[in-house]
Design a protein around this motif. Structure first.
Motif, PDB file in Angstrom:
ATOM      1  N   MET A   1     -99.750  23.010 -30.281  1.00  0.00           N
ATOM      2  CA  MET A   1    -100.986  22.251 -31.046  1.00  0.00           C
ATOM      3  C   MET A   1    -101.853  23.862 -31.123  1.00  0.00           C
ATOM      4  N   ARG A   2    -103.027  23.591 -31.365  1.00  0.00           N
ATOM      5  CA  ARG A   2    -103.609  24.763 -31.714  1.00  0.00           C
ATOM      6  C   ARG A   2    -105.802  23.914 -31.373  1.00  0.00           C
ATOM      7  N   VAL A   3    -105.888  24.448 -30.088  1.00  0.00           N
ATOM      8  CA  VAL A   3    -107.040  23.095 -29.790  1.00  0.00           C
ATOM      9  C   VAL A   3    -108.537  24.971 -29.752  1.00  0.00           C
ATOM     10  N   PRO A   4    -109.770  24.230 -30.545  1.00  0.00           N
ATOM     11  CA  PRO A   4    -110.600  25.562 -30.904  1.00  0.00           C
ATOM     12  C   PRO A   4    -111.672  24.416 -29.312  1.00  0.00           C
ATOM     13  N   THR A   5    -111.607  25.962 -28.773  1.00  0.00           N
ATOM     14  CA  THR A   5    -112.297  25.774 -27.039  1.00  0.00           C
ATOM     15  C   THR A   5    -114.125  26.403 -27.523  1.00  0.00           C
TER      16      THR A   5
END
Length: 306
Positions: free
Chosen positions: A44-48
């Motif tokens: 999963m790609r998680v934007p921060t």
């Protein structure tokens, strides 16, 4: 594959991600995406606020990856990124974004020259992990050392439908293993699926990720997939379109220095390992639901081509 998309798993993963980001002092700034799903893992790609991070979960047989990654990273001089966070029970992990893939850069640059640095650095990582074999096995890394391969190969063939009648018996595999062992190169961590989709440009250096298929084996077995299965096909995916000699020399160079050996001698070891590496890959990567992949790897063992 569907289990990775089940609402209960996704919700639990999102909660875990947010908890770990909070502990790291980072803030999620958007929706979590799930761009990668296979039978054995999901990413999963998680934007921060400080850039994306990546969540990975593996099936039970591969939950050791996070712990192995942490150990190997300590020996890698920055060439293997450690997890930002990991769960010892589930093997879930968060990873920093590693930049563009080598596969995409090759398309832009029309060159495989970057592999020379990758192969030399990867060999140094393997050498640095020689004393960690017991620790790696204790973490759950599969044991594909030379003394195990003949028996594992026999078991594989016994359960494989429509095995190629040209495939030799385990005695021939044992002979190849004995010949390779005679060169005296120590067994260590081996990625077992090192291709251009597993190498990233990282923070100014090439980094090797995705150690889920890694095992403990003779280090040179890695050359089957990487040289014969990937690099030999060149920039345009044409069989035998790339000269393997510079790449082989780049990989063997650190071993020649470390062991005080002649490159020509190590090339002979690599020749044997290039065949045995496909046996290792067939054994280590066998999936009951996908026997065709095993057939292809065993055909590579026989013919050096799919």
């Amino acid at each position: 594959m569907e289990r990775w998309r089940e609402p209960a798993f996704v919700a639990e993963a999102h909660t875990w991600i947010d908890d770990r980001l909070d502990a790291l002092g980072r803030v999620r700034t958007g929706e979590v995406e799930q761009p990668h799903v296979t039978d054995w893992s999901t990413v999963m790609r998680v934007p921060t606020e400080a850039g994306p991070v990546w969540f990975k979960a593996n099936e039970e047989a591969m939950v050791h990856e996070a712990a192995v990654l942490e150990l190997v990273a300590r020996r890698s001089d920055g060439r293997v990124p450690p997890p930002l966070a990991r769960d010892p029970r589930t093997g879930w992990m968060l990873l920093a974004d590693a930049g563009p893939r080598l596969r995409d850069v090759i398309v832009e640059e029309r060159s495989l020259e970057r592999w020379l640095d990758v192969l030399a650095a990867y060999a140094r990582v393997q050498i640095a992990c020689e004393d960690d074999v017991d620790a790696l096995l204790a973490l759950g890394l599969p044991d594909c050392r030379l003394h195990t391969l003949p028996g594992s190969y026999a078991d594989l063939l016994a359960g494989l439908p429509d095995a190629d009648p040209r495939l030799p018996g385990p005695v021939a595999i044992e002979d190849l293993c004995d010949r390779l062992a005679a060169f005296g190169i120590r067994e260590t961590v081996q990625h077992d699926d090192l291709h251009d989709g597993q190498v990233f440009l990282g923070a100014g250096v090439h980094q090797v990720l995705d150690w889920g298929d890694a095992c403990v084996s003779h280090p040179f077995l890695t050359l089957a997939v990487t040289l014969e299965g990937v690099i030999s096909w060149g920039v345009d995916d044409e069989e035998d379109s790339e000269d393997l000699e510079p790449h082989l020399a780049a990989y063997l160079g650190p071993y020649a220095d470390h062991y005080g050996r002649d490159l020509d001698e190590l090339r002979e070891a690599a020749r044997i390992a290039m065949r045995l590496g496909w046996v290792c890959r067939a054994v280590n990567g066998a999936l009951p639901q996908d026997p065709e992949r095993t057939h292809v790897r065993l055909k590579m063992f026989l013919d050096g081509k799919p």
